[in-house]
Design a protein around this motif. Sequence first.
Motif, PDB file in Angstrom:
ATOM      1  N   GLY A 197       0.834  -1.159   0.064  1.00 46.77           N
ATOM      2  CA  GLY A 197       0.062  -0.059  -0.029  1.00 46.77           C
ATOM      3  C   GLY A 197       0.905   1.440   0.056  1.00 46.77           C
ATOM      4  O   GLY A 197       2.143   1.033   0.037  1.00 46.77           O
ATOM      5  N   ALA A 198       0.307   2.412   0.416  1.00 45.70           N
ATOM      6  CA  ALA A 198       0.763   3.700  -0.129  1.00 45.70           C
ATOM      7  C   ALA A 198       1.730   3.931   0.942  1.00 45.70           C
ATOM      8  O   ALA A 198       2.859   4.216   0.848  1.00 45.70           O
ATOM      9  CB  ALA A 198      -0.090   4.768  -0.452  1.00 45.70           C
ATOM     10  N   LYS A 203      -1.019   2.652   8.495  1.00 46.51           N
ATOM     11  CA  LYS A 203      -0.937   1.026   9.074  1.00 46.51           C
ATOM     12  C   LYS A 203      -0.028   0.792  10.139  1.00 46.51           C
ATOM     13  O   LYS A 203       0.548  -0.298  10.190  1.00 46.51           O
ATOM     14  CB  LYS A 203      -0.444   0.251   7.600  1.00 46.51           C
ATOM     15  CG  LYS A 203      -1.627   0.402   6.525  1.00 46.51           C
ATOM     16  CD  LYS A 203      -1.562  -0.566   5.353  1.00 46.51           C
ATOM     17  CE  LYS A 203      -2.693  -0.529   4.305  1.00 46.51           C
ATOM     18  NZ  LYS A 203      -2.520  -1.334   3.196  1.00 46.51           N
ATOM     19  N   GLY A 221       5.218  -2.191  -1.733  1.00 46.08           N
ATOM     20  CA  GLY A 221       4.276  -1.139  -2.117  1.00 46.08           C
ATOM     21  C   GLY A 221       5.281   0.361  -1.724  1.00 46.08           C
ATOM     22  O   GLY A 221       6.383   0.219  -1.305  1.00 46.08           O
ATOM     23  N   GLY A 222       4.473   1.517  -1.632  1.00 47.54           N
ATOM     24  CA  GLY A 222       5.264   2.760  -1.375  1.00 47.54           C
ATOM     25  C   GLY A 222       5.636   2.770   0.049  1.00 47.54           C
ATOM     26  O   GLY A 222       6.615   3.325   0.499  1.00 47.54           O
ATOM     27  N   ILE A 294      10.432   4.692  -7.109  1.00 43.06           N
ATOM     28  CA  ILE A 294      10.018   3.288  -7.023  1.00 43.06           C
ATOM     29  C   ILE A 294       8.377   3.221  -7.380  1.00 43.06           C
ATOM     30  O   ILE A 294       7.681   3.547  -6.672  1.00 43.06           O
ATOM     31  CB  ILE A 294      10.725   2.634  -5.892  1.00 43.06           C
ATOM     32  CG1 ILE A 294      12.063   2.813  -5.700  1.00 43.06           C
ATOM     33  CG2 ILE A 294       9.955   1.210  -5.588  1.00 43.06           C
ATOM     34  CD1 ILE A 294      12.456   2.589  -4.072  1.00 43.06           C
ATOM     35  N   GLY A 322       2.950  -2.904  -5.478  1.00 47.80           N
ATOM     36  CA  GLY A 322       3.355  -1.815  -6.232  1.00 47.80           C
ATOM     37  C   GLY A 322       2.187  -0.704  -6.635  1.00 47.80           C
ATOM     38  O   GLY A 322       0.973  -1.295  -6.128  1.00 47.80           O
ATOM     39  N   ALA A 323       2.207   0.126  -7.445  1.00 49.56           N
ATOM     40  CA  ALA A 323       1.181   0.890  -7.817  1.00 49.56           C
ATOM     41  C   ALA A 323       0.445   0.175  -9.017  1.00 49.56           C
ATOM     42  O   ALA A 323       0.538   0.327 -10.206  1.00 49.56           O
ATOM     43  CB  ALA A 323       1.768   2.274  -8.417  1.00 49.56           C
ATOM     44  N   GLU A 325      -2.451  -0.282 -10.234  1.00 47.06           N
ATOM     45  CA  GLU A 325      -3.411   0.283 -11.177  1.00 47.06           C
ATOM     46  C   GLU A 325      -3.038   0.566 -12.517  1.00 47.06           C
ATOM     47  O   GLU A 325      -3.619   0.789 -13.538  1.00 47.06           O
ATOM     48  CB  GLU A 325      -4.257   1.461 -10.853  1.00 47.06           C
ATOM     49  CG  GLU A 325      -5.035   1.395  -9.263  1.00 47.06           C
ATOM     50  CD  GLU A 325      -4.082   1.794  -8.099  1.00 47.06           C
ATOM     51  OE1 GLU A 325      -2.694   1.542  -8.246  1.00 47.06           O
ATOM     52  OE2 GLU A 325      -4.744   1.873  -7.006  1.00 47.06           O
ATOM     53  N   ASP A 357      -8.356  -2.192  -1.759  1.00 45.88           N
ATOM     54  CA  ASP A 357      -7.431  -2.293  -2.956  1.00 45.88           C
ATOM     55  C   ASP A 357      -6.705  -3.674  -2.972  1.00 45.88           C
ATOM     56  O   ASP A 357      -6.431  -4.022  -4.022  1.00 45.88           O
ATOM     57  CB  ASP A 357      -6.166  -1.316  -2.569  1.00 45.88           C
ATOM     58  CG  ASP A 357      -6.491   0.043  -2.809  1.00 45.88           C
ATOM     59  OD1 ASP A 357      -7.007   0.274  -4.007  1.00 45.88           O
ATOM     60  OD2 ASP A 357      -6.058   1.074  -1.945  1.00 45.88           O
TER      61      ASP A 357
HETATM   62  P1  AMP Z   1      -3.364   1.392   0.513  1.00 46.03           P
HETATM   63  O1  AMP Z   1      -4.856   2.002   0.533  1.00 46.03           O
HETATM   64  O2  AMP Z   1      -2.627   1.997   1.605  1.00 46.03           O
HETATM   65  O3  AMP Z   1      -3.572  -0.009   0.651  1.00 46.03           O
HETATM   66  O4  AMP Z   1      -2.672   1.883  -0.679  1.00 46.03           O
HETATM   67  C1  AMP Z   1      -2.954   1.336  -1.918  1.00 46.03           C
HETATM   68  C2  AMP Z   1      -2.281   2.061  -3.019  1.00 46.03           C
HETATM   69  O5  AMP Z   1      -1.044   1.994  -2.723  1.00 46.03           O
HETATM   70  C3  AMP Z   1      -2.722   1.830  -4.369  1.00 46.03           C
HETATM   71  O6  AMP Z   1      -3.614   2.801  -5.065  1.00 46.03           O
HETATM   72  C4  AMP Z   1      -1.261   1.820  -5.094  1.00 46.03           C
HETATM   73  O7  AMP Z   1      -1.204   2.403  -6.550  1.00 46.03           O
HETATM   74  C5  AMP Z   1      -0.324   2.382  -4.165  1.00 46.03           C
HETATM   75  N1  AMP Z   1       1.030   2.019  -4.397  1.00 46.03           N
HETATM   76  C6  AMP Z   1       1.711   0.869  -4.121  1.00 46.03           C
HETATM   77  N2  AMP Z   1       2.786   1.080  -4.272  1.00 46.03           N
HETATM   78  C7  AMP Z   1       3.357   2.179  -4.549  1.00 46.03           C
HETATM   79  C8  AMP Z   1       4.327   3.093  -4.724  1.00 46.03           C
HETATM   80  N3  AMP Z   1       5.617   2.398  -4.822  1.00 46.03           N
HETATM   81  N4  AMP Z   1       4.341   4.160  -5.270  1.00 46.03           N
HETATM   82  C9  AMP Z   1       3.249   4.786  -5.286  1.00 46.03           C
HETATM   83  N5  AMP Z   1       2.231   4.384  -4.933  1.00 46.03           N
HETATM   84  C10 AMP Z   1       1.998   3.071  -4.574  1.00 46.03           C
END
Ligand code: AMP
Length: 398
Positions: A197-198, A203, A221-222, A294, A322-323, A325, A357
Amino acid sequence: MPGFKTIDDVAVAGKRVILRADLNVPMRDGKVGDMTRVERLAPTIRELAEKGAKVVVISHFDRPKGKVVPSMSLGPLAPALSKVLGGKRVAFAEDCVGGKAQAAVAGLKNGEVALLENLRFHAEEEANDQGFAKELASLGDLYVNDAFSCAHRAHASTAAIAKLLPSAAGRLMQEELEALGKALEKPARPVMAVVGGAKISTKLDLLGNLVAKVDKLVIGGGMANTFLNAQGVNVGKSLCEKDLADTARKILDTAKRKNCQVILPVDAVVAPEFKEGSPSRAVDINSVPADQMILDIGPKSIAALDAAIDGCKTLVWNGPLGAFEVKPFDAGTTAVARHVAQRSQEKQLLSVAGGGDTVAALRHAGVGEKFSYVSTAGGAFLEWLEGKELPGVKALAS
Ligand code: AMP
């Protein structure tokens, strides 16, 4: 998680059963846009009706904030329920308490079903009001809760009512509690948690609970960027909560003390922009260019995760790696999800996933049905991962 009664433990024949459902479904042009929740509720209604109960379905819909909002009526859900029940008649009452509700319930014969209007048209519902719960309870002889997705809320229809009537979990609630119990309460070990996730800021409680419970914690993820940055890795233009570096380091310290192995990406897919078609490539995690971000885990990380998964017996998953979408940044999440699905299908792994998500990412990977259990509950699933006691579940404790 406390012990609870199920439909097997209560005699329902000839009884008025109040069934708390979650019919808060997406609507499009006045019609149900996604039937998943309605379909998943059907087995409990069918079983209760077949056993001769008079089934009184109650639910909230959207956020009318204690007022009657016609566009938030549960009316369109009556034909939707009828459809999943093979055309069975579903009566509809224009209020969930008072004369209209009483008349609808009084009109039911054994085996018949009625749906009552949106609980949240009354402010007392969200206030967990005792008087309102009594009015609801007066419509039934038994209370069955099938709305795990609402269990993190202490509302009149999820908490107070359960103390006024003999109570049990419906099949959907039972399935969810049993799956979650197997995943974190008494899991087969080693247990892995995959958290993506982001941002970590949303979290922190979840990470804090998981490091104390699981053997391996995969962070993707982010949010992985925040941990990498805290360890001195240059993450370029990536999404990163630099102000949470201390918090991230504390989580890593706790993990070490609790013997929880934290697995972070060893490589990443980077691009100059978060945009389809932006030129992307995989780089070692220590070689992220300053002008790139990233957006996914790289192939070496995927291989390392697959190998770590093979050594585990249980896995819980929340958040994309990862992102996902935007292509090709879905590749890491899709590859790892497919590996988990395969190991689950081979019965080598018990896998439980949840969160909005996450469910979308698993569907995107084509494995929505192939994990051992996928929870459709958003907030309740997250609070469960945070180790919190869910009021709607506690109220059912036998
Ligand atoms: P969450 O709601 O916290 O589970 O976050 C989900 C979101 O995290 C999704 O919309 C993904 O596009 C985003 N996400 C995941 N990895 C990355 C990344 N490396 N950089 C930016 N956004 C990300």
